[in-house]
Design an enzyme around this catalytic site. Structure first.
Site, PDB file in Angstrom:
ATOM      1  N   ARG A 250       0.702  -1.181   0.027  1.00  0.00           N
ATOM      2  CA  ARG A 250      -0.006  -0.004  -0.001  1.00  0.00           C
ATOM      3  C   ARG A 250       0.900   1.413   0.033  1.00  0.00           C
ATOM      4  O   ARG A 250       1.813   1.337   0.810  1.00  0.00           O
ATOM      5  CB  ARG A 250      -1.031  -0.014   1.206  1.00  0.00           C
ATOM      6  CG  ARG A 250      -1.620   1.167   1.250  1.00  0.00           C
ATOM      7  CD  ARG A 250      -2.505   0.805   2.725  1.00  0.00           C
ATOM      8  NE  ARG A 250      -3.748   1.830   3.006  1.00  0.00           N
ATOM      9  CZ  ARG A 250      -3.569   2.865   3.868  1.00  0.00           C
ATOM     10  NH1 ARG A 250      -2.513   2.827   4.824  1.00  0.00           N
ATOM     11  NH2 ARG A 250      -4.622   3.656   4.165  1.00  0.00           N
TER      12      ARG A 250
ATOM     13  N   GLU B 141      -9.370   7.368   5.754  1.00  0.00           N
ATOM     14  CA  GLU B 141     -10.001   7.670   6.997  1.00  0.00           C
ATOM     15  C   GLU B 141     -10.983   8.876   6.978  1.00  0.00           C
ATOM     16  O   GLU B 141     -10.886   9.985   7.819  1.00  0.00           O
ATOM     17  CB  GLU B 141      -9.111   7.774   7.867  1.00  0.00           C
ATOM     18  CG  GLU B 141      -8.062   6.406   8.316  1.00  0.00           C
ATOM     19  CD  GLU B 141      -7.135   6.483   9.572  1.00  0.00           C
ATOM     20  OE1 GLU B 141      -7.060   5.271  10.151  1.00  0.00           O
ATOM     21  OE2 GLU B 141      -6.765   7.453   9.937  1.00  0.00           O
TER      22      GLU B 141
ATOM     23  N   GLU C  84      -5.663  -0.774   7.563  1.00  0.00           N
ATOM     24  CA  GLU C  84      -4.356  -0.414   8.455  1.00  0.00           C
ATOM     25  C   GLU C  84      -4.616  -1.077   9.794  1.00  0.00           C
ATOM     26  O   GLU C  84      -5.528  -1.203  10.287  1.00  0.00           O
ATOM     27  CB  GLU C  84      -4.540   1.113   8.782  1.00  0.00           C
ATOM     28  CG  GLU C  84      -4.110   2.185   7.470  1.00  0.00           C
ATOM     29  CD  GLU C  84      -3.954   3.402   8.048  1.00  0.00           C
ATOM     30  OE1 GLU C  84      -3.827   3.684   9.318  1.00  0.00           O
ATOM     31  OE2 GLU C  84      -4.203   4.230   7.155  1.00  0.00           O
TER      32      GLU C  84
END
Length: 367
Positions: A71, A162, A264
């Protein structure tokens, strides 16, 4: 000594695997690591070694351990010049050569974007909303098309990072869901224009908070926000119990019918500091039953993987451990505008303070 280290690593691996429920199924399709800090680390002299202490390309070490994906985050115009299209292209070329797939994580910012801050890039601050929507599209398309043209098409793309409270504040704040939808759909369209096979991820933090996920994705559905995968951050010392995490993933899968990936997660392997900058997590046991040791780190990643595997309908795709290569290299700190800032995360990397691959890496590669 090398043989002793290898033996210890194998013992730790065996113990970590034993701590996780036995699984007869195939490995998770996504066993990944965020390596966004890698290009800067290497430029500043960062070194990486396998479990036997042999120096090598960290991407090759990850691939040989069984990982499937990396990522990489993208910033628009960061102060230090890293995490831009230039580094994404270079690291993606190396990763694909080792058979690793790619998740590209667009922050739509010049610096960190997360639930507490979603700052516009400086170059976009004066844009009208229509111009801002076009900028999201064009920036997304530019990076992804460059990847496609060099033969390293992205496999997954996050349109925002996020985004609990939206993106590109104030215009894209969730205070105006129509604006949030327009910006996210501009990014979605750009992804699909480059490659219809690339899956678009919408990513929230607070993976144990079911109320948040129901509120957010109910509003996303009501406002026509398009996506293929739901992304989750789950840090066990911040985001609630493993039980609440499991309950949230199970509910979200049943309610929305979308595949889920943990974009994550992480866990410390030590309480020690390696660069003179205080670490964020310093407790000797940040989550009950999982000490901040190499064995504890490996066991926690195995447990998070087990939670993902138990999502009904096979909708749990896998997980990415966050910043696997962010070791204590001087100058590779938190603040892209301040070369003196340190790294508060090196005790959660997948390489120890002697630059060697930790047992958690092999565990992650086999979940």
């Amino acid at each position: 000594m090398r043989r002793l280290l290898a033996t210890l690593s194998l013992l730790l691996l065996a113990a970590a695997l034993a701590a996780a429920p036995a699984q007869a199924q195939a490995r998770l399709p996504i066993r990944g690591a965020d390596v966004s800090s890698l290009a800067k680390s290497e430029a500043l002299g960062g070194v990486y070694r396998d479990a036997l202490g042999r120096r090598g390309d960290p991407l090759r070490i990850l691939a040989q351990a069984g990982l499937t994906h990396i990522r990489l985050k993208v910033w628009v115009n960061p102060a230090d010049g890293y995490n831009t299209k230039t580094q994404v292209l270079a690291v993606a070329r190396r990763a694909k050569a080792y058979g690793l797939k790619l998740l590209v994580d667009f922050h739509y910012s010049d610096t960190w974007a997360d639930p507490g801050k979603q700052y516009k890039p400086a170059a976009w601050e004066a844009l009208s909303f229509d111009q801002l929507r076009r900028a999201v599209h064009d920036h997304t398309y530019d990076v992804l098309d460059a990847l496609r043209r060099q033969g390293t098409t992205a496999d997954l793309v996050q349109v925002g990072n996020e985004i609990n409270g939206g993106l590109l504040w104030p215009d894209g704040s969730n205070a105006n869901w129509a604006n949030t939808a327009a910006l996210l759909n501009s990014g979605y369209d750009a992804v699909k224009e480059v490659s219809s096979a690339t899956r678009v991820v919408l990513h929230l933090a607070n993976g144990g908070d079911n109320g948040l996920y129901r509120w957010w994705f109910d509003n996303a559905a009501a406002n026509g926000i398009r996506h293929d995968v739901i992304g989750v951050s789950y840090y066990p010392y911040w985001h609630g119990s493993l039980e609440s995490f499991q309950a949230n993933l199970n509910d979200v899968a049943a309610r929305y019918g979308k595949p889920i990936v943990v974009a994550e997660t992480a866990y410390p392997f030590t309480t020690a500091d390696d660069d003179g900058w205080e670490n964020l997590i310093t407790s000797p046991e940040p989550y009950a039953g999982y000490p901040a040791t190499p064995q504890g780190q490996a066991a926690m990643l195995a447990k998070v993987a087990s939670v993902v595997r138990q999502v009904p309908g096979g909708l749990g795709l896998g997980l990415f451990t966050w910043e696997a290569t962010w070791t204590g290299v001087k100058g590779n700190g938190w603040d892209p505008a301040d070369p003196s800032s340190g790294n508060a995360w090196e005790n959660q990397a997948l390489f120890d303070y002697a630059d060697r691959a930790l047992p958690a890496m092999a565990v992650l590669g086999h979940v």
